[in-house]
Design a protein around this motif. Structure first.
Motif, PDB file in Angstrom:
ATOM      1  N   ALA A  57       0.845  -1.193   0.000  1.00  0.00           N
ATOM      2  CA  ALA A  57       0.000   0.000   0.000  1.00  0.00           C
ATOM      3  C   ALA A  57       0.880   1.242   0.000  1.00  0.00           C
ATOM      4  CB  ALA A  57      -0.896  -0.003   1.239  1.00  0.00           C
ATOM      5  N   LEU A  58       0.397   2.302  -0.641  1.00  0.00           N
ATOM      6  CA  LEU A  58       1.081   3.595  -0.579  1.00  0.00           C
ATOM      7  C   LEU A  58       0.950   4.141   0.835  1.00  0.00           C
ATOM      8  CD1 LEU A  58       0.065   5.606  -3.776  1.00  0.00           C
ATOM      9  CD2 LEU A  58       2.308   4.710  -3.204  1.00  0.00           C
ATOM     10  N   GLN A  59       2.046   4.556   1.424  1.00  0.00           N
ATOM     11  CA  GLN A  59       2.001   5.161   2.748  1.00  0.00           C
ATOM     12  C   GLN A  59       1.491   6.602   2.679  1.00  0.00           C
ATOM     13  OE1 GLN A  59       2.626   3.641   5.686  1.00  0.00           O
ATOM     14  NE2 GLN A  59       2.960   1.731   4.597  1.00  0.00           N
ATOM     15  N   THR A  60       1.811   7.303   1.584  1.00  0.00           N
ATOM     16  CA  THR A  60       1.423   8.706   1.445  1.00  0.00           C
ATOM     17  C   THR A  60       0.781   8.939   0.080  1.00  0.00           C
ATOM     18  OG1 THR A  60       3.318   9.318   2.830  1.00  0.00           O
ATOM     19  CG2 THR A  60       2.224  11.099   1.641  1.00  0.00           C
ATOM     20  N   PRO A  61      -0.551   8.875   0.014  1.00  0.00           N
ATOM     21  CA  PRO A  61      -1.214   9.222  -1.252  1.00  0.00           C
ATOM     22  C   PRO A  61      -1.012  10.708  -1.569  1.00  0.00           C
ATOM     23  CG  PRO A  61      -2.694   8.016   0.218  1.00  0.00           C
ATOM     24  CD  PRO A  61      -1.480   8.390   1.017  1.00  0.00           C
ATOM     25  N   LEU A  62      -0.965  11.025  -2.850  1.00  0.00           N
ATOM     26  CA  LEU A  62      -0.776  12.407  -3.287  1.00  0.00           C
ATOM     27  C   LEU A  62      -2.089  13.173  -3.195  1.00  0.00           C
ATOM     28  CD1 LEU A  62       1.346  11.741  -6.491  1.00  0.00           C
ATOM     29  CD2 LEU A  62       2.171  12.267  -4.188  1.00  0.00           C
ATOM     30  N   ASP A  63      -2.011  14.415  -2.721  1.00  0.00           N
ATOM     31  CA  ASP A  63      -3.146  15.332  -2.721  1.00  0.00           C
ATOM     32  C   ASP A  63      -2.588  16.747  -2.611  1.00  0.00           C
ATOM     33  OD1 ASP A  63      -2.662  15.894   0.051  1.00  0.00           O
ATOM     34  OD2 ASP A  63      -4.011  14.284   0.661  1.00  0.00           O
ATOM     35  N   GLU A  64      -3.471  17.744  -2.435  1.00  0.00           N
ATOM     36  CA  GLU A  64      -3.008  19.139  -2.414  1.00  0.00           C
ATOM     37  C   GLU A  64      -2.071  19.432  -1.250  1.00  0.00           C
ATOM     38  OE1 GLU A  64      -6.850  18.668  -0.308  1.00  0.00           O
ATOM     39  OE2 GLU A  64      -6.295  18.287  -2.380  1.00  0.00           O
TER      40      GLU A  64
END
Length: 164
Positions: A48-55
């Motif tokens: 799993a991604l530990q840090t999904p991208l967002d603003e």
């Protein structure tokens, strides 16, 4: 071995292609640290991604032509935080990591922190080397307790706003 430096480019992650690159490189990154994090892949063998991208969590790719060499994801806030950082092993010790870190730091002057989980001694040495070059003696390092990761090594520093 710095022949690739003139070809390196830092690219803000935007769009599905960049997200796919981030997800793919994250598999190697998560596997590399799994002995320290205890993270396991899912039933399909994917981490799993530990840090999904967002603003609030922009990401940056380090590219050499059309080949991704690594990534840096940060968390924006009162204190900027390096959330994720990875360079392909084949391109380590060539200046890629310093190039990426310096480039991203320059985009976000102000207060920063970088944290490394216990056992990631190579990461602690890497970040100390980066900071010693960028701001010699200008950072504080401490062992602190993180609510998610337990004890971590943390460096804190301030990068000035460039003068025109």
């Amino acid at each position: 071995m710095q022949e690739g430096r003139e070809k390196w480019q830092i690219v803000p992650m935007a769009g599905m292609r960049d997200l796919l690159i981030y997800e793919n490189l994250s598999q190697a990154y998560e596997a590399e640290f799994s002995s320290l994090t205890g993270c396991m892949p899912d039933h399909l063998g994917r981490y799993a991604l530990q840090t999904p991208l967002d603003e609030n969590h922009p990401g940056f790719l380090l590219m050499e032509g059309d080949i991704p060499l690594g990534f840096m994801v940060i968390c924006l806030g009162e204190i900027q935080d390096v959330s994720e950082f990875y360079i392909l092993p084949v391109r380590r010790r060539m200046g890629c990591g310093f190039f990426l870190a310096k480039g991203v730091f320059s985009l976000f002057p102000g207060r920063w922190q970088i944290r490394q989980i216990q056992g990631a001694d190579h990461a602690v040495l890497f970040w100390r080397g980066v900071l010693d070059r960028l701001i010699p003696g200008g950072y504080a390092q401490a062992l602190v307790e993180d609510p998610f990761w337990g004890f971590v090594t943390r460096q804190r520093f301030t990068l000035p706003t460039p003068t025109p």
